[in-house]
Design a protein around this motif. Sequence first.
Motif, PDB file in Angstrom:
ATOM      1  N   ASP A 135      -2.742  10.347 -10.585  1.00 23.72           N
ATOM      2  CA  ASP A 135      -2.568   9.052  -9.952  1.00 23.72           C
ATOM      3  C   ASP A 135      -3.237   8.864  -8.749  1.00 23.72           C
ATOM      4  N   MET A 136      -3.750   9.931  -8.232  1.00 22.03           N
ATOM      5  CA  MET A 136      -4.243   9.908  -6.795  1.00 22.03           C
ATOM      6  C   MET A 136      -5.794   9.089  -6.977  1.00 22.03           C
ATOM      7  N   GLY A 137      -6.159   8.873  -8.047  1.00 23.23           N
ATOM      8  CA  GLY A 137      -7.295   8.270  -8.361  1.00 23.23           C
ATOM      9  C   GLY A 137      -7.081   6.790  -8.601  1.00 23.23           C
ATOM     10  N   THR A 138      -5.905   6.195  -8.689  1.00 24.44           N
ATOM     11  CA  THR A 138      -5.906   4.989  -8.858  1.00 24.44           C
ATOM     12  C   THR A 138      -6.270   3.799  -8.233  1.00 24.44           C
ATOM     13  N   GLN A 139      -7.039   2.980  -8.908  1.00 20.42           N
ATOM     14  CA  GLN A 139      -8.039   1.850  -8.098  1.00 20.42           C
ATOM     15  C   GLN A 139      -7.079   1.182  -7.183  1.00 20.42           C
TER      16      GLN A 139
ATOM     17  N   LEU B 264       0.865  -1.341  -0.078  1.00 20.18           N
ATOM     18  CA  LEU B 264      -0.272   0.085  -0.102  1.00 20.18           C
ATOM     19  C   LEU B 264       0.873   1.221  -0.006  1.00 20.18           C
ATOM     20  N   ARG B 265       0.717   2.192  -0.913  1.00 21.76           N
ATOM     21  CA  ARG B 265       1.431   3.328  -1.066  1.00 21.76           C
ATOM     22  C   ARG B 265       0.636   4.668  -0.690  1.00 21.76           C
ATOM     23  N   GLU B 266       1.353   5.584  -0.304  1.00 18.63           N
ATOM     24  CA  GLU B 266       0.730   6.907   0.022  1.00 18.63           C
ATOM     25  C   GLU B 266       1.531   8.125  -0.926  1.00 18.63           C
ATOM     26  N   THR B 267       2.338   7.708  -1.757  1.00 17.36           N
ATOM     27  CA  THR B 267       3.110   8.682  -2.495  1.00 17.36           C
ATOM     28  C   THR B 267       2.400   8.488  -3.923  1.00 17.36           C
ATOM     29  N   TYR B 268       2.385   9.664  -4.870  1.00 17.42           N
ATOM     30  CA  TYR B 268       1.528   9.508  -6.125  1.00 17.42           C
ATOM     31  C   TYR B 268       2.658  10.069  -6.948  1.00 17.42           C
ATOM     32  N   LYS B 269       2.480   9.728  -8.403  1.00 13.86           N
ATOM     33  CA  LYS B 269       3.155  10.112  -9.502  1.00 13.86           C
ATOM     34  C   LYS B 269       2.769  11.434  -9.925  1.00 13.86           C
TER      35      LYS B 269
END
Length: 257
Positions: free
Chosen positions: A142-146, A133-138
């Motif tokens: 990407d913050m809406g990745t499923q 599980l990640r909390e960083t975003y590209k």
Amino acid sequence: MQNLYPLFERNRILKKELLWSLRDYSFAHIGLEYRQYGQGILKGCHVRIEGEQLVVSPGMIKFRDFVYLITEEERVSYEPTDQVTALKMRFAAAQETPDHILYGMEIVLDERVETGENELEVCRFRLQRGAWLRETYKSFEDMGTQYNVLNYIHASWGSLRGSAMCPVLTQRFAQELLETNGCGDMDAQFAYLCMNRGDALPRDILTDYIGRKNGKKPEHTISQEALFQEMCMTLRYMGGAPQQREPEKKRRMILVD
């Protein structure tokens, strides 16, 4: 009207009237400050991942007409289930005694993502077995990745005049907005407004800006998911690529002998 301020001096007796004054000022101040705010998270409550635990930082939450305080970090263990799981705040009915009123709240994980009448959502995720599980975003999109990402799109935030989108989203949107080729003065002012707030941006301001940029009438009742997609479309429409500075022209000199 009178305002009574207690003076904490040595050898003075703290009378009951002074204790009432302390009670009234502390609760009245919070109630007045957030009276026009909608129900939801008001400040803090950031989530970080530590091993197999989700850690929720201290914060303030308005549920119905009462403002709750989380003064210490709260930890919840999680595991991969390949199901959409929501991290929620669940509120208990107030318990009144002759001495006090107890307002209870707990933080739980729930595979039923719909929020009940006594619940608010912090974030959600769908963690696959064998994944991290990640909390960083590209990127903002990407913050809406499923899968395998902390998702704040449906988080329950309150702001002036109603609900709001989580500041984690609006601040990332503002950062990328400033980097687009099409960022004008109005866009920069809006981005600075998002980035300079200590609380959530009122939703009507966000929907009005997005409506203007996408050439539509602002839809203040649009869902959080649809609003997020509109924000993604705005960034794509404005170029999406960071602004490139033109290389400085080198000064040429002609030497005459």
